[in-house]
Design a protein around this motif. Structure first.
Motif, short mmCIF file in Angstrom:
data_model
loop_
_atom_site.label_atom_id
_atom_site.label_comp_id
_atom_site.label_asym_id
_atom_site.label_seq_id
_atom_site.Cartn_x
_atom_site.Cartn_y
_atom_site.Cartn_z
N LEU A 133 0.87 -1.31 0.16
CA LEU A 133 0.03 -0.10 -0.16
C LEU A 133 0.94 1.26 -0.03
CD1 LEU A 133 -3.13 0.52 0.31
CD2 LEU A 133 -2.85 0.49 2.75
N ASP A 151 1.32 5.44 -0.27
CA ASP A 151 1.21 6.77 -0.20
C ASP A 151 1.22 7.55 -1.39
OD1 ASP A 151 0.29 9.40 0.89
OD2 ASP A 151 2.26 9.90 1.21
N LYS A 203 -5.30 9.40 7.71
CA LYS A 203 -4.10 8.80 8.29
C LYS A 203 -3.63 9.67 9.43
CE LYS A 203 -2.26 8.27 4.39
NZ LYS A 203 -1.31 8.34 3.23
N PHE A 225 -6.40 2.48 7.79
CA PHE A 225 -5.80 1.36 7.37
C PHE A 225 -6.54 0.20 7.32
CE2 PHE A 225 -2.63 4.39 9.20
CZ PHE A 225 -1.68 4.46 8.09
N SER A 258 0.28 -6.98 4.90
CA SER A 258 0.32 -5.84 4.08
C SER A 258 1.30 -4.88 4.60
CB SER A 258 -0.83 -5.00 4.34
OG SER A 258 -2.09 -5.86 4.19
N PHE A 318 2.90 -0.95 4.10
CA PHE A 318 2.67 0.52 3.98
C PHE A 318 3.84 1.36 3.85
CE2 PHE A 318 1.28 4.67 5.69
CZ PHE A 318 0.51 4.97 4.58
N ASP A 345 4.98 5.29 3.16
CA ASP A 345 4.78 6.88 3.58
C ASP A 345 5.86 7.47 3.92
OD1 ASP A 345 3.33 9.19 4.66
OD2 ASP A 345 1.61 8.02 4.27
N ALA A 370 0.09 2.70 10.73
CA ALA A 370 0.12 1.69 10.04
C ALA A 370 0.43 0.56 10.83
CB ALA A 370 0.51 1.54 8.68
N GLY A 391 5.58 -1.28 8.07
CA GLY A 391 5.64 0.03 7.67
C GLY A 391 6.98 0.32 7.17
#
Length: 204
Positions: free
Chosen positions: A7, A9, A143, A149, A163, A165, A167, A176, A183
């Motif tokens: 995922l 950003d 967020k 999320f 998952s 994430f 960013d 996240a 993350g």
């Protein structure tokens, strides 16, 4: 657990974001000074409300116009947003490679105006991610709220533990991780490439 969903950003990850270009467009439209427009837009709290889905798009445009003392049409707003964005082709290339073996999607703190018009705003993102471009406003929270999320990955049928994430803001990555995702704080495409490679997402 192996990663099955990455995922991303959008602003300052998949796309370079020049907020000043957006301000210049709105300043030209309203006839107000640059600094006044910037303070009006981000200092009023209106952007945060829109990102969190607390105000619908039409109301958001009306309120923006009231703050600036002029009418702001959908086309005006989208043009200003488009002027502020340019594709980050290095990161998009990484995402395209990842997409060959793993699902990819976008989660951005924005109103639905952005994701509903992503093909106009940044065509390369639209072409790569298709329908999997989500605005925080769609989940009634921005967020770094864990709700954002969890609702996003649930809509994709993914599990938090599977998952990843990405960013550029540490606070969002922390959110996240609190929601159970893995993350990565984005600092550049080379560091991201190494992260993805170590996780086997570029060389499966």
């Amino acid at each position: 657990m192996p990663i099955s969903l990455v995922l991303f950003d959008m602003d300052d990850v998949l796309a370079h974001y020049d907020r000043s270009a957006r301000v210049r467009c709105l300043a030209s439209l309203s006839g107000r000074p640059f600094d006044e427009v910037a303070q009006t837009i981000w200092g009023s709290g209106l952007e945060a409300k829109a990102d969190a889905g607390l105000i619908d798009d039409d109301s958001y445009l009306r309120e923006t116009g009231k703050l600036l003392g002029c009418r702001v049409s959908r086309d005006d707003w989208l043009l200003a947003r488009r002027e502020s964005m340019s594709p980050n082709f290095e990161v998009l290339a990484l995402a395209e490679t990842v997409s060959r073996t793993c699902r990819i999607a976008v989660l951005t703190n924005n109103p639905r105006l952005v994701t509903d018009n992503i093909a106009y705003l940044c065509l390369p993102i639209a072409e790569l991610f298709g329908r999997n471009v989500f605005a925080s406003a769609s989940f009634s929270a921005a967020k770094p709220s864990t709700q954002t999320f969890l609702k996003c990955i649930d809509s994709l049928g993914a599990a938090p533990s599977e998952s990843l994430f990405i960013d550029d803001l540490e606070a969002n990555v922390a959110g996240a991780r609190k929601a159970g995702l893995t993350g990565h704080v984005f600092t550049g495409h080379k560091v991201l490439a190494e992260e993805l490679r170590q996780r086997g997402l570029l060389n499966r």
